[in-house]
Design an enzyme around this catalytic site. Structure first.
Site, PDB file in Angstrom:
ATOM      1  N   SER A 128      17.510  38.099  -4.583  1.00  0.00           N
ATOM      2  CA  SER A 128      16.588  38.134  -5.715  1.00  0.00           C
ATOM      3  C   SER A 128      17.095  37.257  -6.848  1.00  0.00           C
ATOM      4  CB  SER A 128      16.440  39.576  -6.217  1.00  0.00           C
ATOM      5  OG  SER A 128      15.782  39.628  -7.464  1.00  0.00           O
ATOM      6  N   TYR A 153      19.381  47.328  -9.496  1.00  0.00           N
ATOM      7  CA  TYR A 153      18.716  46.563  -8.432  1.00  0.00           C
ATOM      8  C   TYR A 153      19.417  45.222  -8.226  1.00  0.00           C
ATOM      9  CZ  TYR A 153      15.244  43.597  -6.160  1.00  0.00           C
ATOM     10  OH  TYR A 153      14.619  42.723  -5.310  1.00  0.00           O
TER      11      TYR A 153
END
Length: 331
Positions: A128, A153
């Site tokens: 990501s 995350y």
């Protein structure tokens, strides 16, 4: 090829499987179809794939459960893996950190073990843009430091990259991590800003805009993402000792996949207003914990190595999403 795809009921996973089936590959899909967002949307994606024809086997299971994973895969040959499944969402990681540890860390380690035990030719996995944290240098390059995550995350995604680096070194498994930048498009995710804004604009409800709209994102259309994933899948990093993108001398590469443009959030709103034919009511909100002000992908590495070139601007991609959204919800 026989390709194992995790996150098969997800946005990117289902779009990838559609393309793999269209080119004649066989696909094994895995997804636990959890309730992070509407499971009915996930079920609709899978049902759509099952109607396409071709060789597609779907298993509803949690890949963080190694026993269930091995049982489901016992009778399947696996040539390559695309590991897209994960617990997504920056803000939700503040509410339910355990879900991220289980799915993104335990689950990723399980998939690396499957790749090792099956001696797969290549495993591609989702990272990501969030790994760059609050990086002030733009655009973000794979050569930049990524050791100051501002959300759990992001921390789990960076940990996945490090686990993969270790497996590539120890077991010489060809691995490629893809740092996705804000993917949008038809069959997308309801927790993403473009979906939330579209829903609320059409319903005449205020849309939450954070940090006074002073936020920028590298919005990447789903078709451009899938073109990049396929190019990577077909080009495993060689184990020849040469330095790869991201500075690795193992068979492990890291690439950004983005649109190579950073768009202001208020510009996104303006395009959605025009596509919806309605003005948005703005609910100005402060900066949220875990968020970053800007993302912007430097795609020189993937362009140089694989010829990746995104072609869709948000002025074209967002109206396509709005058209799909109206059709999907009108039945």
């Amino acid at each position: 090829m026989q390709v194992l795809v995790t996150g098969a009921a997800g946005f990117i996973g289902s779009a990838l499987i559609e393309r793999l089936l269209a080119r004649g590959d066989s696909v094994i899909g895995i997804d636990n179809c959890n309730a992070y967002y509407d499971p009915a949307l996930k079920a609709a994606r899978v049902a759509r794939l099952e109607k396409l024809g071709g060789s597609f086997a779907f298993h509803k299971l949690d890949f963080a459960d190694m026993t269930a994973l091995e049982t489901a895969l016992a009778d399947h040959q696996i040539d390559r893996i695309v590991h897209l499944g994960a617990q997504a969402g920056v803000r939700y990681s503040l509410e339910n950190p355990a879900a991220y540890i289980q799915s993104n860390l335990v689950g990723h380690a399980n998939m690396l073990e499957i790749a090792r035990r099956r001696s797969v030719a290549h495993m591609v996995y989702a990272s990501s843009s969030s790994v760059y944290g609050g990086n002030d240098k733009v655009p973000f390059s794979v050569d930049d430091r990524a050791d100051h995550p501002v959300s759990l995350y992001a921390a789990t995604k960076r940990a996945d990259e490090m686990l993969s680096e270790s497996y590539a070194h120890l077991y010489r498994i060809p691995l490629t991590g893809l740092r996705f930048f804000t993917v949008y498009g038809e069959w997308g995710r309801p927790d993403m800003a473009y979906w939330i804004f579209t829903r609320k604009i059409l319903a005449g409800e205020p849309i939450p805009v954070f940090h006074k709209g002073e936020m920028w994102r590298d919005f990447t259309y789903i078709d451009d993402i899938i073109a990049g994933v396929l190019a990577v899948l077909d080009s495993a990093p060689a184990d020849d000792g040469a330095v790869k993108a991201g500075g690795s001398s193992k068979p492990h590469a890291l690439y950004n996949i983005g649109n190579n443009r950073s768009e202001k959030l208020t510009d996104l709103v303006a395009i959605l207003e025009e596509a919806c034919g309605m003005k948005a009511q703005i609910d100005w909100q402060p900066m949220q914990p875990g968020d970053v002000v800007r993302t912007y992908a430097d795609i020189d590495a993937i362009s140089r190595d694989l010829g990746y070139t995104p072609t869709t601007d948000i002025a074209d991609g967002l109206p396509r999403f709005v058209e799909w959204y109206r059709h999907y919800h009108q039945g």
